[in-house]
Design a protein around this motif. Structure first.
Motif, PDB file in Angstrom:
ATOM      1  N   ARG A 269       0.828  -1.210   0.000  1.00 28.24           N
ATOM      2  CA  ARG A 269       0.000   0.000   0.000  1.00 28.24           C
ATOM      3  C   ARG A 269       0.862   1.260   0.000  1.00 28.24           C
ATOM      4  O   ARG A 269       0.586   2.210  -0.733  1.00 28.24           O
ATOM      5  N   ASP A 270       1.882   1.264   0.841  1.00 32.33           N
ATOM      6  CA  ASP A 270       2.750   2.444   0.926  1.00 32.33           C
ATOM      7  C   ASP A 270       3.432   2.720  -0.406  1.00 32.33           C
ATOM      8  O   ASP A 270       3.526   3.875  -0.846  1.00 32.33           O
ATOM      9  N   LYS A 271       3.902   1.655  -1.069  1.00 30.68           N
ATOM     10  CA  LYS A 271       4.587   1.835  -2.347  1.00 30.68           C
ATOM     11  C   LYS A 271       3.620   2.298  -3.444  1.00 30.68           C
ATOM     12  O   LYS A 271       4.012   3.057  -4.348  1.00 30.68           O
ATOM     13  N   LEU A 272       2.369   1.845  -3.377  1.00 26.99           N
ATOM     14  CA  LEU A 272       1.389   2.192  -4.409  1.00 26.99           C
ATOM     15  C   LEU A 272       0.784   3.574  -4.226  1.00 26.99           C
ATOM     16  O   LEU A 272      -0.012   4.022  -5.052  1.00 26.99           O
ATOM     17  N   ARG A 273       1.143   4.246  -3.127  1.00 23.66           N
ATOM     18  CA  ARG A 273       0.633   5.594  -2.835  1.00 23.66           C
ATOM     19  C   ARG A 273      -0.906   5.617  -2.926  1.00 23.66           C
ATOM     20  O   ARG A 273      -1.551   4.815  -2.285  1.00 23.66           O
ATOM     21  N   ARG A 274      -1.498   6.501  -3.742  1.00 23.86           N
ATOM     22  CA  ARG A 274      -2.968   6.601  -3.726  1.00 23.86           C
ATOM     23  C   ARG A 274      -3.647   5.349  -4.287  1.00 23.86           C
ATOM     24  O   ARG A 274      -4.785   5.045  -3.948  1.00 23.86           O
ATOM     25  N   ALA A 275      -2.929   4.578  -5.110  1.00 23.76           N
ATOM     26  CA  ALA A 275      -3.499   3.316  -5.592  1.00 23.76           C
ATOM     27  C   ALA A 275      -3.576   2.285  -4.471  1.00 23.76           C
ATOM     28  O   ALA A 275      -4.286   1.286  -4.593  1.00 23.76           O
ATOM     29  N   GLY A 276      -2.884   2.536  -3.368  1.00 29.63           N
ATOM     30  CA  GLY A 276      -2.973   1.643  -2.225  1.00 29.63           C
ATOM     31  C   GLY A 276      -4.365   1.593  -1.635  1.00 29.63           C
ATOM     32  O   GLY A 276      -4.732   0.629  -0.949  1.00 29.63           O
ATOM     33  N   ASP A 277      -5.176   2.633  -1.910  1.00 31.32           N
ATOM     34  CA  ASP A 277      -6.554   2.647  -1.408  1.00 31.32           C
ATOM     35  C   ASP A 277      -7.423   1.588  -2.075  1.00 31.32           C
ATOM     36  O   ASP A 277      -8.513   1.282  -1.575  1.00 31.32           O
ATOM     37  N   TYR A 278      -6.959   1.038  -3.204  1.00 34.22           N
ATOM     38  CA  TYR A 278      -7.722  -0.032  -3.852  1.00 34.22           C
ATOM     39  C   TYR A 278      -7.714  -1.306  -3.007  1.00 34.22           C
ATOM     40  O   TYR A 278      -8.580  -2.168  -3.170  1.00 34.22           O
ATOM     41  N   ILE A 279      -6.709  -1.462  -2.144  1.00 36.86           N
ATOM     42  CA  ILE A 279      -6.604  -2.648  -1.294  1.00 36.86           C
ATOM     43  C   ILE A 279      -7.290  -2.348   0.038  1.00 36.86           C
ATOM     44  O   ILE A 279      -6.829  -1.522   0.813  1.00 36.86           O
ATOM     45  N   GLN A 280      -8.389  -3.008   0.273  1.00 40.41           N
ATOM     46  CA  GLN A 280      -9.218  -2.730   1.447  1.00 40.41           C
ATOM     47  C   GLN A 280      -9.061  -3.835   2.487  1.00 40.41           C
ATOM     48  O   GLN A 280      -8.957  -5.010   2.142  1.00 40.41           O
ATOM     49  N   THR A 281      -9.060  -3.426   3.746  1.00 40.61           N
ATOM     50  CA  THR A 281      -9.013  -4.383   4.856  1.00 40.61           C
ATOM     51  C   THR A 281     -10.426  -4.771   5.261  1.00 40.61           C
ATOM     52  O   THR A 281     -11.282  -3.907   5.445  1.00 40.61           O
TER      53      THR A 281
END
Length: 235
Positions: free
Chosen positions: A203-215
Motif C-alpha cells: 500500500r505504501d509503495k502504491l501511494r494513492r493506488a494503495g486505497d484499492y486494497i481494502q481491509t
C-alpha cells in the motif's frame, strides 16, 4: 529444465544439491560466496536462486537485496536455504523478497519438490502476459512492472504476486491464510502477520493506488470493485 544458481559455502552440501538438482533435469551453477553469486546471477540470469544466509564474505540478506535492486535480476525467484529457522529469520527473508524458506537440515526430496513448485508458479506467472489498467494503476504482468499515475513503482517479486492475486480476486474477500497459500505457495511455516506486513508495504509503495486494497476486519483483504470511487481501506 531450469537453470538454478546455488549460493552455498559448504562443499558437501553444494555437492548434494548439485547432484540432486541435475538428476531432476536442471542445469546447476555453484557459488561459494555471496559476491560471486551476485555476479553469476547478473551474468547467467538463472531461473531460480537457492541462497544460504551465512556466507563467508557478505550475508545472504545482502545478496537478496542486491538481486532485488539489480536490473535484470529483480524478478529471479530466491529460495532461502538456511540453518537459521527462527520465525523472525523467516519473516525477514520473506520481507526481502524470498519466495520460499527451507530450514537446514532438510529432506533433499522435499527441497527438490519445493524447487519444482516455485518454478511452476514462476512459469505460470510468465505465461500471463496481460497489461492491466485499473484507474491510476497499470500492471504489466509479462514484464513484472507496475505504474501509478504513469510513474513506475519498484516492487519485490512477492509484492508483485500479492498485488496480482488481490486484483484477480477483486470484489472477493481473501483471507490471510488463502493469500499465504496462493502467493507464498506450499507450507512456509510462518504466521499470517507476514501477509499484513507485505500488504502495508505494498500500500505504501502504491501511494494513492494503495486505497484499492481494502481491509476486511477480522478476515483479510479485498481489491476494490471500481477504481473511480475506492472505498476506505478498512471495511
Amino acid at each position: 529444465m531450469a537453470r538454478i544458481l546455488v549460493i552455498e559455502d559448504e562443499p558437501a552440501l553444494q555437492k548434494v544439491l548439485d547432484y540432486n538438482l541435475r538428476q531432476a533435469g536442471h542445469e546447476v551453477l555453484l557459488a561459494g560466496q555471496g559476491g560471486e553469486g551476485v555476479r553469476l546471477a547478473m551474468d547467467q540470469r538463472p531461473d531460480l536462486v537457492l541462497l544460504d544466509l551465512m556466507l563467508p564474505d557478505i550475508s545472504g540478506t545482502e545478496v537478496c537485496r542486491a538481486l532485488q535492486q539489480g536490473e535484470g535480476t529483480q524478478q529471479i525467484p530466491v529460495m532461502i536455504v538456511s540453518a537459521r529457522g527462527d520465525e523472525v529469520d523467516r519473516i525477514v527473508g520473506f520481507e526481502l523478497g524470498a519466495v520460499d524458506y527451507v530450514v537446514k537440515p532438510f529432506s533433499v526430496r522435499e527441497l527438490v519438490l519445493r524447487v519444482q513448485a516455485v518454478l511452476r508458479r514462476a512459469r505460470s506467472s510468465d505465461a500471463g502476459d496481460r497489461c492491466i489498467e485499473f484507474g491510476c494503476l497499470r500492471i504489466d504482468e509479462g514484464a513484472h512492472r507496475v505504474w501509478v499515475d504513469r510513474e513506475e513503482v519498484e516492487l519485490t517479486l512477492l509484492e508483485f504476486k500479492l498485488l496480482v492475486a488481490l486484483y484477480e480476486a477483486r470484489e472477493r474477500v481473501q483471507t490471510r491464510t488463502a493469500l499465504l497459500d496462493g502467493v507464498w505457495g506450499i507450507d512456509v511455516s510462518i504466521t499470517t502477520r507476514t501477509v499484513d506486513t507485505h500488504v502495508k508495504r505494498l500500500r505504501d509503495k502504491l501511494r494513492r493506488a494503495g486505497d484499492y486494497i481494502q481491509t476486511v476486519r477480522g478476515i483479510g483483504y479485498r481489491f476494490a470493485a471500481s477504481p473511480e470511487v475506492p472505498e476506505s481501506r478498512s471495511a
